[in-house]
Design a protein around this motif. Sequence first.
Motif, PDB file in Angstrom:
ATOM      1  N   TYR A   1       0.830  -1.199   0.000  1.00  0.00           N
ATOM      2  CA  TYR A   1       0.000   0.000   0.000  1.00  0.00           C
ATOM      3  C   TYR A   1       0.863   1.247   0.000  1.00  0.00           C
ATOM      4  CZ  TYR A   1       0.589  -0.374   5.141  1.00  0.00           C
ATOM      5  OH  TYR A   1       1.081  -0.501   6.416  1.00  0.00           O
ATOM      6  N   THR A   2       0.288   2.279  -0.581  1.00  0.00           N
ATOM      7  CA  THR A   2       0.872   3.608  -0.543  1.00  0.00           C
ATOM      8  C   THR A   2      -0.162   4.533   0.077  1.00  0.00           C
ATOM      9  OG1 THR A   2       0.095   4.122  -2.788  1.00  0.00           O
ATOM     10  CG2 THR A   2       2.339   3.240  -2.572  1.00  0.00           C
ATOM     11  N   GLY A   3       0.306   5.663   0.541  1.00  0.00           N
ATOM     12  CA  GLY A   3      -0.626   6.597   1.132  1.00  0.00           C
ATOM     13  C   GLY A   3       0.065   7.825   1.676  1.00  0.00           C
ATOM     14  N   VAL A   4      -0.698   8.593   2.442  1.00  0.00           N
ATOM     15  CA  VAL A   4      -0.244   9.879   2.959  1.00  0.00           C
ATOM     16  C   VAL A   4      -0.443   9.924   4.467  1.00  0.00           C
ATOM     17  CG1 VAL A   4      -0.643  12.371   2.885  1.00  0.00           C
ATOM     18  CG2 VAL A   4      -0.791  11.031   0.780  1.00  0.00           C
ATOM     19  N   LEU A   5       0.591  10.394   5.158  1.00  0.00           N
ATOM     20  CA  LEU A   5       0.586  10.557   6.605  1.00  0.00           C
ATOM     21  C   LEU A   5       0.862  12.019   6.924  1.00  0.00           C
ATOM     22  CD1 LEU A   5       0.993   9.795   9.645  1.00  0.00           C
ATOM     23  CD2 LEU A   5       3.314   9.116   9.025  1.00  0.00           C
ATOM     24  N   GLU A   6      -0.137  12.705   7.493  1.00  0.00           N
ATOM     25  CA  GLU A   6       0.054  14.096   7.907  1.00  0.00           C
ATOM     26  C   GLU A   6       0.903  14.128   9.171  1.00  0.00           C
ATOM     27  OE1 GLU A   6      -2.564  18.035   9.163  1.00  0.00           O
ATOM     28  OE2 GLU A   6      -3.505  16.054   9.181  1.00  0.00           O
ATOM     29  N   GLN A   7       1.906  14.980   9.169  1.00  0.00           N
ATOM     30  CA  GLN A   7       2.799  15.106  10.323  1.00  0.00           C
ATOM     31  C   GLN A   7       2.420  16.321  11.166  1.00  0.00           C
ATOM     32  OE1 GLN A   7       6.340  14.683   7.523  1.00  0.00           O
ATOM     33  NE2 GLN A   7       7.105  13.865   9.453  1.00  0.00           N
ATOM     34  N   ASN A   8       1.184  16.332  11.678  1.00  0.00           N
ATOM     35  CA  ASN A   8       0.765  17.439  12.539  1.00  0.00           C
ATOM     36  C   ASN A   8       1.320  17.223  13.950  1.00  0.00           C
ATOM     37  OD1 ASN A   8      -0.869  15.499  13.719  1.00  0.00           O
ATOM     38  ND2 ASN A   8      -2.790  16.338  12.966  1.00  0.00           N
ATOM     39  N   ASP A   9       0.931  18.079  14.883  1.00  0.00           N
ATOM     40  CA  ASP A   9       1.474  17.995  16.243  1.00  0.00           C
ATOM     41  C   ASP A   9       1.190  16.648  16.901  1.00  0.00           C
ATOM     42  OD1 ASP A   9       2.507  20.546  16.031  1.00  0.00           O
ATOM     43  OD2 ASP A   9       0.840  21.509  17.100  1.00  0.00           O
TER      44      ASP A   9
END
Length: 150
Positions: free
Chosen positions: A81-89
């Motif tokens: 799988y591929t995807g997106v991980l937001e690096q918020n606080d």
Amino acid sequence: MKLNELFTIRIALGDSSVIGNGPSGLRVIAEVAAGTFEGERLRGTVLTPGADWVVLGDGYGEVDVRLNLLCDDGARIYMRYTGVLEQNDAAQSALAGNGETSYGDHYFVTQPRFECGQAGYEWLNRTVAIAEGRLIKGEVEYRVFECQPG
């Protein structure tokens, strides 16, 4: 289209190698150490080898994961799988080992695909899924949903 829960998978991360900054961002390879998955039709363990080739930059990470799954009945499944991980606080804190995130704390979405040659599992080869992730100290957990017509 409707989404049906396929399984929840929890993956323990092992050693990681920092490749360094490149044209797309900071590349890190994180080994998969172990894990489990469980759902109505699929359950078992996550085997090695497996890894996440992630690129971190501009507040987001692009995950690129390959896993080796062993079902309780002995069937083996290749999951990628591929995807997106937001690096918020919240994500940054969890990645630093300070707690965990809950589903919805940050954008963490992937698109799993599967390969399996075992009789009775052919349906997986045609399955497109979507997953929502969360971070736990040293682990990642996903709720994986099968996309179905209707």
